[in-house]
Design a protein around this motif. Structure first.
Motif, PDB file in Angstrom:
ATOM      1  N   PHE A 121       0.851  -1.192   0.000  1.00  0.00           N
ATOM      2  CA  PHE A 121       0.000   0.000   0.000  1.00  0.00           C
ATOM      3  C   PHE A 121       0.884   1.239   0.000  1.00  0.00           C
ATOM      4  CE2 PHE A 121       0.657  -1.083   4.455  1.00  0.00           C
ATOM      5  CZ  PHE A 121       0.909   0.137   5.070  1.00  0.00           C
ATOM      6  N   ARG A 122       0.261   2.390  -0.271  1.00  0.00           N
ATOM      7  CA  ARG A 122       0.958   3.679  -0.228  1.00  0.00           C
ATOM      8  C   ARG A 122       0.650   4.338   1.105  1.00  0.00           C
ATOM      9  NH1 ARG A 122       4.768   5.556  -3.201  1.00  0.00           N
ATOM     10  NH2 ARG A 122       3.830   7.555  -3.622  1.00  0.00           N
ATOM     11  N   MET A 123       1.654   5.040   1.631  1.00  0.00           N
ATOM     12  CA  MET A 123       1.519   5.711   2.918  1.00  0.00           C
ATOM     13  C   MET A 123       2.052   7.131   2.800  1.00  0.00           C
ATOM     14  SD  MET A 123       3.090   4.620   6.621  1.00  0.00           S
ATOM     15  CE  MET A 123       4.686   5.401   6.482  1.00  0.00           C
ATOM     16  N   CYS A 124       1.376   8.060   3.446  1.00  0.00           N
ATOM     17  CA  CYS A 124       1.788   9.459   3.464  1.00  0.00           C
ATOM     18  C   CYS A 124       2.172   9.838   4.889  1.00  0.00           C
ATOM     19  CB  CYS A 124       0.649  10.347   2.970  1.00  0.00           C
ATOM     20  SG  CYS A 124       1.076  12.092   2.976  1.00  0.00           S
ATOM     21  N   GLU A 125       3.422  10.271   5.036  1.00  0.00           N
ATOM     22  CA  GLU A 125       3.915  10.699   6.345  1.00  0.00           C
ATOM     23  C   GLU A 125       3.873  12.223   6.387  1.00  0.00           C
ATOM     24  OE1 GLU A 125       7.753   9.667   9.048  1.00  0.00           O
ATOM     25  OE2 GLU A 125       8.156  10.305   7.011  1.00  0.00           O
ATOM     26  N   SER A 126       3.068  12.769   7.277  1.00  0.00           N
ATOM     27  CA  SER A 126       2.953  14.219   7.398  1.00  0.00           C
ATOM     28  C   SER A 126       4.164  14.773   8.135  1.00  0.00           C
ATOM     29  CB  SER A 126       1.685  14.592   8.158  1.00  0.00           C
ATOM     30  OG  SER A 126       0.560  14.127   7.476  1.00  0.00           O
ATOM     31  N   GLN A 127       4.548  15.976   7.750  1.00  0.00           N
ATOM     32  CA  GLN A 127       5.695  16.629   8.361  1.00  0.00           C
ATOM     33  C   GLN A 127       5.233  17.832   9.170  1.00  0.00           C
ATOM     34  OE1 GLN A 127       8.839  15.423   8.105  1.00  0.00           O
ATOM     35  NE2 GLN A 127       8.012  13.742   6.907  1.00  0.00           N
ATOM     36  N   ARG A 128       5.982  18.143  10.183  1.00  0.00           N
ATOM     37  CA  ARG A 128       5.739  19.350  10.968  1.00  0.00           C
ATOM     38  C   ARG A 128       7.035  20.127  11.044  1.00  0.00           C
ATOM     39  NH1 ARG A 128       2.018  16.933  15.791  1.00  0.00           N
ATOM     40  NH2 ARG A 128       0.217  16.578  14.499  1.00  0.00           N
ATOM     41  N   GLY A 129       6.918  21.378  11.380  1.00  0.00           N
ATOM     42  CA  GLY A 129       8.108  22.201  11.508  1.00  0.00           C
ATOM     43  C   GLY A 129       8.369  22.972  10.227  1.00  0.00           C
ATOM     44  N   THR A 130       9.648  23.103   9.866  1.00  0.00           N
ATOM     45  CA  THR A 130       9.997  23.923   8.703  1.00  0.00           C
ATOM     46  C   THR A 130       9.688  23.224   7.387  1.00  0.00           C
ATOM     47  OG1 THR A 130      12.255  23.105   8.799  1.00  0.00           O
ATOM     48  CG2 THR A 130      11.788  25.153   9.958  1.00  0.00           C
ATOM     49  N   ASP A 131       9.827  21.893   7.335  1.00  0.00           N
ATOM     50  CA  ASP A 131       9.529  21.145   6.107  1.00  0.00           C
ATOM     51  C   ASP A 131       8.126  20.560   6.227  1.00  0.00           C
ATOM     52  OD1 ASP A 131       9.559  19.719   3.765  1.00  0.00           O
ATOM     53  OD2 ASP A 131      10.878  18.139   4.507  1.00  0.00           O
ATOM     54  N   THR A 132       7.163  21.203   5.594  1.00  0.00           N
ATOM     55  CA  THR A 132       5.781  20.755   5.726  1.00  0.00           C
ATOM     56  C   THR A 132       5.319  19.877   4.571  1.00  0.00           C
ATOM     57  OG1 THR A 132       5.009  22.792   4.702  1.00  0.00           O
ATOM     58  CG2 THR A 132       5.108  22.750   7.118  1.00  0.00           C
ATOM     59  N   ASP A 133       6.200  19.587   3.604  1.00  0.00           N
ATOM     60  CA  ASP A 133       5.819  18.714   2.489  1.00  0.00           C
ATOM     61  C   ASP A 133       5.723  17.268   2.976  1.00  0.00           C
ATOM     62  OD1 ASP A 133       5.807  20.799   0.668  1.00  0.00           O
ATOM     63  OD2 ASP A 133       7.929  20.546   0.186  1.00  0.00           O
ATOM     64  N   PRO A 134       4.656  16.557   2.590  1.00  0.00           N
ATOM     65  CA  PRO A 134       4.537  15.160   3.020  1.00  0.00           C
ATOM     66  C   PRO A 134       5.547  14.271   2.299  1.00  0.00           C
ATOM     67  CG  PRO A 134       2.771  15.711   1.513  1.00  0.00           C
ATOM     68  CD  PRO A 134       3.525  16.981   1.766  1.00  0.00           C
ATOM     69  N   THR A 135       5.891  13.168   2.940  1.00  0.00           N
ATOM     70  CA  THR A 135       6.761  12.159   2.336  1.00  0.00           C
ATOM     71  C   THR A 135       5.902  10.942   2.016  1.00  0.00           C
ATOM     72  OG1 THR A 135       8.627  12.942   3.654  1.00  0.00           O
ATOM     73  CG2 THR A 135       8.840  10.760   2.650  1.00  0.00           C
ATOM     74  N   TRP A 136       6.013  10.468   0.769  1.00  0.00           N
ATOM     75  CA  TRP A 136       5.220   9.326   0.314  1.00  0.00           C
ATOM     76  C   TRP A 136       6.091   8.084   0.257  1.00  0.00           C
ATOM     77  CZ3 TRP A 136       0.031   9.319  -0.590  1.00  0.00           C
ATOM     78  CH2 TRP A 136      -0.602  10.551  -0.598  1.00  0.00           C
ATOM     79  N   TYR A 137       5.547   6.964   0.724  1.00  0.00           N
ATOM     80  CA  TYR A 137       6.238   5.681   0.700  1.00  0.00           C
ATOM     81  C   TYR A 137       5.334   4.627   0.074  1.00  0.00           C
ATOM     82  CZ  TYR A 137       9.071   7.739   4.469  1.00  0.00           C
ATOM     83  OH  TYR A 137       9.877   8.551   5.225  1.00  0.00           O
TER      84      TYR A 137
END
Length: 113
Positions: free
Chosen positions: A26-42
């Motif tokens: 499956f695909r997973m989206c990891e949300s970011q907090r702080g200065t880098d707010t772009d999500p990381t997809w795996y």
């Protein structure tokens, strides 16, 4: 490696070409907090032939090995994805909100004597 995120696609059962063993992906989206707010997809591959009982939107903790998966796109351009070869993908449930305790009615403790 551990990653926390939301399931973005329904887990699908697949089979390896070499041995025919089953796994789920499956695909997973990891949300970011702080200065880098772009999500990381795996892309997450759970290398066990056991249904992980996850649905789209579940918040999960994934533990495994991070790899890069390079391939040619449909347009013939080289591209890649982040791939987690997982030995664990567990749903994390947030505790249900508890109602605020009801306040007891005020009582008058003074008495006329």
């Amino acid at each position: 490696m551990q990653a926390f995120g939301n399931v973005a696609t329904e887990p699908v059962r697949k089979q390896t070409k070499a041995s025919g063993k089953g796994y789920f992906e499956f695909r997973m989206c990891e949300s970011q907090r702080g200065t880098d707010t772009d999500p990381t997809w795996y892309t997450v591959r759970i290398m066990r032939d056991v249904d992980p009982c996850l649905v789209k939107g579940d918040f999960v903790k994934t533990t495994g090995k991070l790899k890069t998966d390079f391939y040619l796109s449909r347009e013939g351009k080289p591209t890649g994805t982040l791939l987690i070869i997982a030995f664990e993908a567990a749903k994390i449930s947030k505790p249900a909100p508890q109602p605020a305790p009801a306040e007891a009615p005020a009582t008058d403790v003074s008495q006329d004597m």
